[in-house]
Design a protein around this motif. Sequence first.
Motif, PDB file in Angstrom:
ATOM      1  N   SER A  96      -8.531   2.862  32.398  1.00 14.65           N
ATOM      2  CA  SER A  96      -8.288   3.042  33.839  1.00 14.65           C
ATOM      3  C   SER A  96      -9.071   4.206  34.443  1.00 14.65           C
ATOM      4  CB  SER A  96      -6.786   3.140  34.114  1.00 14.65           C
ATOM      5  OG  SER A  96      -6.138   1.956  33.687  1.00 14.65           O
ATOM      6  N   TRP A 129      -7.046  -3.861  34.593  1.00 12.26           N
ATOM      7  CA  TRP A 129      -6.206  -4.858  35.263  1.00 12.26           C
ATOM      8  C   TRP A 129      -4.783  -4.823  34.708  1.00 12.26           C
ATOM      9  CZ3 TRP A 129      -3.490  -9.232  33.697  1.00 12.26           C
ATOM     10  CH2 TRP A 129      -3.019 -10.051  34.736  1.00 12.26           C
ATOM     11  N   MET A 132      -3.142  -1.339  35.729  1.00 13.11           N
ATOM     12  CA  MET A 132      -3.009  -1.084  37.166  1.00 13.11           C
ATOM     13  C   MET A 132      -2.354  -2.220  37.941  1.00 13.11           C
ATOM     14  SD  MET A 132      -3.798   1.878  37.985  1.00 13.11           S
ATOM     15  CE  MET A 132      -4.161   3.187  36.858  1.00 13.11           C
ATOM     16  N   THR A 133      -1.881  -3.237  37.235  1.00 12.58           N
ATOM     17  CA  THR A 133      -1.073  -4.269  37.884  1.00 12.58           C
ATOM     18  C   THR A 133       0.303  -4.356  37.220  1.00 12.58           C
ATOM     19  OG1 THR A 133      -1.938  -6.095  36.530  1.00 12.58           O
ATOM     20  CG2 THR A 133      -3.108  -5.606  38.613  1.00 12.58           C
ATOM     21  N   ALA A 143      -2.613  -4.014  42.376  1.00 12.39           N
ATOM     22  CA  ALA A 143      -3.284  -2.736  42.145  1.00 12.39           C
ATOM     23  C   ALA A 143      -3.065  -1.783  43.318  1.00 12.39           C
ATOM     24  CB  ALA A 143      -4.772  -2.960  41.904  1.00 12.39           C
ATOM     25  N   VAL A 175     -10.212  -4.761  38.998  1.00 16.27           N
ATOM     26  CA  VAL A 175      -9.157  -5.769  39.114  1.00 16.27           C
ATOM     27  C   VAL A 175      -9.718  -7.049  39.728  1.00 16.27           C
ATOM     28  CG1 VAL A 175      -7.004  -6.302  40.351  1.00 16.27           C
ATOM     29  CG2 VAL A 175      -7.229  -4.147  39.095  1.00 16.27           C
TER      30      VAL A 175
END
Length: 187
Positions: A96, A129, A132-133, A143, A175
């Motif tokens: 990330s 992804w 952050m999701t 996100a 993302v």
Amino acid sequence: MSGERTSWARAVAERELAAPLPRRWAHTRGVAARAVRLGGILGRRSRLLVRAALLHDVGYAPRLAVTGFHPLDGARFLRDAHGADGQLTRLVANHSFALLEAEERGLREVLEAEFPLLEDRLLADALVWCDMTTTPDGIPTTAEARVAEILGRYGAESVVGRFIRRASPEIFAAVARVEAASAVQPR
């Protein structure tokens, strides 16, 4: 063998996070569940993604927090205590867009020297992804909502707040690339 390595990753993450940081453990389980969804776009690399998802926040474990920068602490622990392979430790260390936070903390050169970025953009994006999701409680989110949650939790002027504001365009782009490649939706 790959299944054994995934079981090992789950056991390590659970041992380090479940009791001292149950919410972090919930997030980790959610991130790993997201990783399983991406198997179709990564082929054989999907098992590596699941292991990285399980271990990406292991550096938050209180007994492992040496520098206070969880990607670096986690990657060092995996390398030094478990002899984890270079791809896994590099994914954990750089998950990330951690390089940007390392810069905020004065640790960029250290992180780059010990754990260079992987050249596999799709694999790195896939971990972004997944992370952050997923909310801190392990629930799928967008996100945009995740970045807003992080800003709200840490504050815009904190080290993490400054990092996440700088990283958000990169996060959103990663993302979008994963969602385009896999036709998955954030929820």
